[in-house]
Design a protein around this motif. Structure first.
Motif, mmCIF file in Angstrom:
data_model
loop_
_atom_site.group_PDB
_atom_site.id
_atom_site.type_symbol
_atom_site.label_atom_id
_atom_site.label_comp_id
_atom_site.label_asym_id
_atom_site.label_seq_id
_atom_site.Cartn_x
_atom_site.Cartn_y
_atom_site.Cartn_z
ATOM 1 N N MET A 234 39.690 23.123 38.654
ATOM 2 C CA MET A 234 41.084 22.758 38.887
ATOM 3 C C MET A 234 41.908 24.039 38.922
ATOM 4 S SD MET A 234 41.638 19.341 36.534
ATOM 5 C CE MET A 234 41.146 20.116 34.991
ATOM 6 N N ARG A 235 43.164 23.909 39.333
ATOM 7 C CA ARG A 235 44.038 25.069 39.348
ATOM 8 C C ARG A 235 45.489 24.617 39.301
ATOM 9 N NH1 ARG A 235 43.113 28.850 42.778
ATOM 10 N NH2 ARG A 235 45.203 29.426 43.426
ATOM 11 N N TRP A 236 46.352 25.516 38.858
ATOM 12 C CA TRP A 236 47.786 25.257 38.861
ATOM 13 C C TRP A 236 48.309 25.421 40.281
ATOM 14 C CZ3 TRP A 236 50.291 23.253 34.839
ATOM 15 C CH2 TRP A 236 51.690 23.198 34.887
ATOM 16 N N ARG A 237 49.245 24.592 40.651
ATOM 17 C CA ARG A 237 49.794 24.685 42.002
ATOM 18 C C ARG A 237 50.507 26.023 42.202
ATOM 19 N NH1 ARG A 237 54.080 20.430 44.847
ATOM 20 N NH2 ARG A 237 54.520 21.720 46.685
ATOM 21 N N VAL A 238 50.291 26.629 43.359
ATOM 22 C CA VAL A 238 50.972 27.874 43.704
ATOM 23 C C VAL A 238 52.254 27.520 44.454
ATOM 24 C CG1 VAL A 238 50.841 30.030 44.997
ATOM 25 C CG2 VAL A 238 48.815 29.167 43.793
ATOM 26 N N TYR A 239 53.386 27.810 43.833
ATOM 27 C CA TYR A 239 54.675 27.456 44.413
ATOM 28 C C TYR A 239 55.223 28.595 45.262
ATOM 29 C CZ TYR A 239 54.937 23.271 41.521
ATOM 30 O OH TYR A 239 54.696 22.045 40.953
ATOM 31 N N ASP A 240 56.062 28.235 46.206
ATOM 32 C CA ASP A 240 56.668 29.215 47.093
ATOM 33 C C ASP A 240 57.569 30.167 46.301
ATOM 34 O OD1 ASP A 240 57.208 29.604 50.236
ATOM 35 O OD2 ASP A 240 59.045 30.020 49.118
ATOM 36 N N ARG A 241 57.592 31.428 46.733
ATOM 37 C CA ARG A 241 58.421 32.423 46.054
ATOM 38 C C ARG A 241 59.903 32.049 46.083
ATOM 39 N NH1 ARG A 241 57.467 38.399 47.971
ATOM 40 N NH2 ARG A 241 58.923 38.748 46.260
ATOM 41 N N LEU A 243 61.265 29.155 45.588
ATOM 42 C CA LEU A 243 61.563 28.303 44.440
ATOM 43 C C LEU A 243 61.463 29.081 43.133
ATOM 44 C CD1 LEU A 243 59.688 25.029 45.476
ATOM 45 C CD2 LEU A 243 62.149 25.478 45.554
ATOM 46 N N ILE A 244 60.414 29.875 42.999
ATOM 47 C CA ILE A 244 60.253 30.645 41.762
ATOM 48 C C ILE A 244 61.394 31.651 41.612
ATOM 49 C CG2 ILE A 244 58.746 32.213 40.481
ATOM 50 C CD1 ILE A 244 56.368 30.924 41.891
ATOM 51 N N SER A 245 61.833 32.223 42.727
ATOM 52 C CA SER A 245 62.941 33.186 42.676
ATOM 53 C C SER A 245 64.223 32.543 42.156
ATOM 54 C CB SER A 245 63.192 33.783 44.063
ATOM 55 O OG SER A 245 62.119 34.591 44.470
ATOM 56 N N GLU A 246 64.429 31.273 42.481
ATOM 57 C CA GLU A 246 65.633 30.600 41.985
ATOM 58 C C GLU A 246 65.578 30.440 40.471
ATOM 59 O OE1 GLU A 246 69.429 29.125 42.369
ATOM 60 O OE2 GLU A 246 68.156 30.068 43.892
ATOM 61 N N ASN A 247 64.411 30.067 39.943
ATOM 62 C CA ASN A 247 64.265 29.988 38.487
ATOM 63 C C ASN A 247 64.345 31.371 37.849
ATOM 64 O OD1 ASN A 247 64.217 27.310 37.778
ATOM 65 N ND2 ASN A 247 61.987 27.124 37.747
ATOM 66 N N ARG A 248 63.812 32.357 38.528
ATOM 67 C CA ARG A 248 63.911 33.738 38.031
ATOM 68 C C ARG A 248 65.376 34.137 37.892
ATOM 69 N NH1 ARG A 248 64.100 39.124 40.184
ATOM 70 N NH2 ARG A 248 62.552 40.572 39.306
ATOM 71 N N TRP A 249 66.183 33.793 38.898
ATOM 72 C CA TRP A 249 67.607 34.104 38.832
ATOM 73 C C TRP A 249 68.282 33.342 37.698
ATOM 74 C CZ3 TRP A 249 71.731 36.726 38.990
ATOM 75 C CH2 TRP A 249 72.994 36.114 38.969
ATOM 76 N N ARG A 250 67.941 32.073 37.528
ATOM 77 C CA ARG A 250 68.558 31.283 36.464
ATOM 78 C C ARG A 250 68.218 31.874 35.095
ATOM 79 N NH1 ARG A 250 71.000 26.737 37.542
ATOM 80 N NH2 ARG A 250 70.745 26.026 35.385
ATOM 81 N N ALA A 251 66.980 32.319 34.925
ATOM 82 C CA ALA A 251 66.592 32.952 33.662
ATOM 83 C C ALA A 251 67.340 34.265 33.467
ATOM 84 C CB ALA A 251 65.087 33.188 33.642
ATOM 85 N N GLN A 252 67.467 35.038 34.537
ATOM 86 C CA GLN A 252 68.187 36.308 34.471
ATOM 87 C C GLN A 252 69.664 36.084 34.146
ATOM 88 O OE1 GLN A 252 68.051 38.465 38.145
ATOM 89 N NE2 GLN A 252 69.420 40.085 37.464
ATOM 90 N N ARG A 253 70.234 35.077 34.731
ATOM 91 C CA ARG A 253 71.669 34.808 34.552
ATOM 92 C C ARG A 253 71.969 34.152 33.206
ATOM 93 N NH1 ARG A 253 76.085 33.755 33.316
ATOM 94 N NH2 ARG A 253 77.852 33.035 34.575
ATOM 95 N N TYR A 263 60.197 21.630 39.444
ATOM 96 C CA TYR A 263 60.026 21.419 40.878
ATOM 97 C C TYR A 263 59.531 20.013 41.194
ATOM 98 C CZ TYR A 263 60.103 26.531 40.618
ATOM 99 O OH TYR A 263 60.440 27.830 40.343
ATOM 100 N N GLY A 264 58.714 19.463 40.311
ATOM 101 C CA GLY A 264 58.216 18.117 40.545
ATOM 102 C C GLY A 264 59.316 17.074 40.470
ATOM 103 N N LYS A 265 60.207 17.219 39.491
ATOM 104 C CA LYS A 265 61.307 16.273 39.320
ATOM 105 C C LYS A 265 62.467 16.570 40.264
ATOM 106 C CE LYS A 265 60.353 15.497 34.387
ATOM 107 N NZ LYS A 265 60.881 15.675 33.002
ATOM 108 N N GLY A 266 62.539 17.815 40.722
ATOM 109 C CA GLY A 266 63.648 18.195 41.585
ATOM 110 C C GLY A 266 64.966 18.255 40.852
#
Length: 342
Positions: A234-241, A243-253, A263-266
């Motif tokens: 099995m493996r963890w889903r690889v998400y598009d950069r 989407l991850i960049s948006e969470n990265r920004w939220r964490a930074q901010r 991402y699953g719940k939107g």
């Protein structure tokens, strides 16, 4: 620095700016070993600094220091960096925390790197410690990342389908003579070119020793969880950069205060809920690694706030608008936190 290198040898080194000190633990088999070694390193730095009437802090941006008044270390690598990066390099009055997890297999390192990217914003959010820059509240929880992102070859790593693709891609820059090796590829997560490790580089520096070890333990547990899934085909889903960049920004901010996107719940989900879900995911791995106790430290961060939150709380409690008074209070707080677990 000469005195420190006599005491700590290769575990301490100068950084780009003369006001910075870099320390690194030995290879550690457990979180307890890492804590003991890092405690020794921090204690030695504090003891030696006191001999020169100086006091260290572990934080990603000094609350008030001015980058244009700093001096860079006279070392070939740093001299070249100063010329190549021009004004961008002169602003590097920042510090980060790097966590290496040993993985001997090159192909596995690249495969896990793609999956681990999903969790990088979560790790950044927990570690944020750089809300101030040159005496001003930036409004960000991690201003350090904003400074570092001005350099090339930073940010989230690209997705590589194989170790060969990674080597071919980075090899273009090496062959062109633009970089000597991949130590000048400064992604948030990368295969180390010096060690057989996957190196997580996104985290701010944590003032508290126990917070540092707890975050490192979570990195280790997540990496083991991804390896465990692979063992089960099995493996963890690889998400598009994107989407991850948006969470990265939220964490930074915001750090942990405003949540990250599920991402699953939107929808945006509180960081405390995400941490609980993440701990549930890695519980089998925490049990094997013996690091369940460190998760209580992370839950405490959710209750008391990250360093960025705590620094702002100190500023609010000062009861003065005088910048010097605020700076002294915040720096005193950071000194106390540095020594709290020693």
């Amino acid at each position: 620095m000469d005195v420190l290198q006599k005491d700590l040898q290769k575990q301490v080194s100068p950084e780009y700016l003369q006001c910075q000190v870099e320390v690194g633990t030995r290879v550690c088999g457990t979180a307890g070993e890492a804590r003991d070694d890092l405690r020794r390193l921090r204690s030695t730095v504090a003891r030696r600094a006191a001999e020169f009437n100086r006091v260290p802090i572990a934080v990603s941006c000094h609350p008030s220091a001015e980058w244009n008044k700093q001096h860079h270390t006279d070392k070939e690598r740093y001299n070249d960096l100063r010329v190549e990066m021009a004004a961008m390099a002169r602003r590097l009055l920042i510090c980060g925390m790097h966590v290496h997890v040993g993985i001997d297999d090159d192909a596995l390192r690249v495969d896990l790197m793609a999956q681990l990217c999903y969790f990088l914003p979560h790790l950044l959010a927990l570690s944020t410690s750089s809300p101030f820059w040159q005496g001003q509240d930036t409004g960000l929880a991690s201003y350090r990342l904003g400074v570092f992102d001005n350099l090339p070859r930073t940010g989230l790593p690209p997705h590589f389908g194989s170790f060969g693709e990674y080597e071919r891609t980075t090899g273009v820059l090496i062959k062109a003579g633009l970089i000597e090796d991949t130590s000048k590829v400064w992604w948030d997560l990368r295969p180390s070119c010096r060690f057989p490790t996957l190196e997580t580089r996104i985290c701010d520096m944590s003032p508290r020793l126990d917070h540092t070890i707890a975050i490192a333990a979570l990195v280790q547990a997540i990496t083991r969880m991804l390896w465990r899934l692979r063992q089960q085909n099995m493996r963890w889903r690889v998400y598009d950069r994107f989407l991850i960049s948006e969470n990265r920004w939220r964490a930074q901010r915001y750090g942990i205060t405003e949540g990250l996107i599920d991402y699953g719940k939107g929808e945006v989900v509180p960081c405390a809920q995400l941490l609980d879900e993440l701990i549930d995911l890695v519980t089998p791995d925490l049990a094997v690694l013996g690091t369940m106790r460190q998760m209580d430290v992370l839950r405490d961060i959710m209750l008391t706030g990250t360093s960025a939150t705590r620094q702002r709380a100190v500023r609010s409690e000062v009861g003065s608008d005088d910048p010097d008074t605020i700076t002294r209070a915040v720096v005193t707080h950071l000194i106390e936190e540095f020594h709290a677990d020693l």
